[in-house]
Motif scaffolding. Structure first.
Motif, mmCIF file in Angstrom:
data_model
loop_
_atom_site.group_PDB
_atom_site.id
_atom_site.type_symbol
_atom_site.label_atom_id
_atom_site.label_comp_id
_atom_site.label_asym_id
_atom_site.label_seq_id
_atom_site.Cartn_x
_atom_site.Cartn_y
_atom_site.Cartn_z
ATOM 1 N N ASN A 1 0.855 -1.164 0.000
ATOM 2 C CA ASN A 1 0.000 0.000 0.000
ATOM 3 C C ASN A 1 0.905 1.232 0.000
ATOM 4 O O ASN A 1 1.666 1.414 0.950
ATOM 5 N N PRO A 2 0.857 2.051 -1.038
ATOM 6 C CA PRO A 2 1.748 3.213 -1.117
ATOM 7 C C PRO A 2 1.668 4.088 0.138
ATOM 8 O O PRO A 2 0.594 4.382 0.639
ATOM 9 N N CYS A 4 2.709 3.293 3.147
ATOM 10 C CA CYS A 4 2.595 2.537 4.400
ATOM 11 C C CYS A 4 3.989 2.301 4.968
ATOM 12 O O CYS A 4 4.765 1.523 4.418
ATOM 13 N N PRO A 25 4.541 -1.017 -4.945
ATOM 14 C CA PRO A 25 3.316 -0.323 -4.524
ATOM 15 C C PRO A 25 2.172 -0.598 -5.511
ATOM 16 O O PRO A 25 2.391 -0.752 -6.713
ATOM 17 N N THR A 26 0.962 -0.690 -4.982
ATOM 18 C CA THR A 26 -0.206 -0.928 -5.838
ATOM 19 C C THR A 26 -1.410 -0.188 -5.284
ATOM 20 O O THR A 26 -1.550 -0.034 -4.072
ATOM 21 N N GLN A 27 -2.252 0.251 -6.193
ATOM 22 C CA GLN A 27 -3.534 0.846 -5.795
ATOM 23 C C GLN A 27 -4.621 -0.234 -5.749
ATOM 24 O O GLN A 27 -5.751 0.049 -5.382
ATOM 25 N N ASP A 28 -4.290 -1.475 -6.152
ATOM 26 C CA ASP A 28 -5.246 -2.574 -6.190
ATOM 27 C C ASP A 28 -4.848 -3.652 -5.184
ATOM 28 O O ASP A 28 -4.693 -4.825 -5.534
ATOM 29 N N LEU A 29 -4.683 -3.258 -3.936
ATOM 30 C CA LEU A 29 -4.260 -4.208 -2.914
ATOM 31 C C LEU A 29 -5.282 -5.334 -2.739
ATOM 32 O O LEU A 29 -4.915 -6.496 -2.593
ATOM 33 N N CYS A 45 -2.158 -5.317 5.904
ATOM 34 C CA CYS A 45 -1.836 -4.146 5.092
ATOM 35 C C CYS A 45 -0.865 -4.446 3.964
ATOM 36 O O CYS A 45 -0.661 -3.588 3.108
ATOM 37 N N HIS A 46 -0.256 -5.607 3.932
ATOM 38 C CA HIS A 46 0.622 -5.933 2.811
ATOM 39 C C HIS A 46 0.670 -7.440 2.581
ATOM 40 O O HIS A 46 0.382 -8.221 3.474
#
Length: 113
Positions: A1-2, A4, A25-29, A45-46
């Protein structure tokens, strides 16, 4: 998550243990977690992809090493929540970490650390 910072802290703990870590990093976690087969009840969160497994959340390095050494028939392992004192999280550890495995067999206890 960008953005974090605790994710970066967990990556650094893995690097110190000798893992070669690339943070993507991804916006589609949510999509990444779904593709990795992480059950909603275990999501954090990751998500780490290593050796054909998914490792979800702030799993202790020793549990990741055990997973890769023993190579059990699971999809992955997870440390639910964001417990204090886990790799990448601040604070002191207040209780044993209950690392869960997940996959075709369902969700089971993998390790207590």
């Amino acid at each position: 998550n960008p953005g974090c910072e605790c994710c970066d802290g967990h990556a650094e703990a893995l690097r110190r243990a000798g893992f070669d870590v690339t943070v993507v990093p991804t916006q589609d976690l949510a999509g990444e977690k779904a593709r990795a087969g992480v059950p909603a009840s275990l999501q954090g969160c990751h998500t780490i992809l290593v050796g054909g497994y998914a490792v979800e959340g702030h799993v202790p390095v020793t549990a990741v090493q055990r997973l890769l050494s023993e190579r059990p028939a699971v999809r992955g392992i997870a440390l639910p929540g964001m417990p204090a004192g886990s790799p990448g999280m601040g604070g002191a550890k207040t209780a044993p970490f209950r690392v869960m495995s997940f996959g075709a067999q369902g969700t089971r206890l993998f390790a207590v650390e």
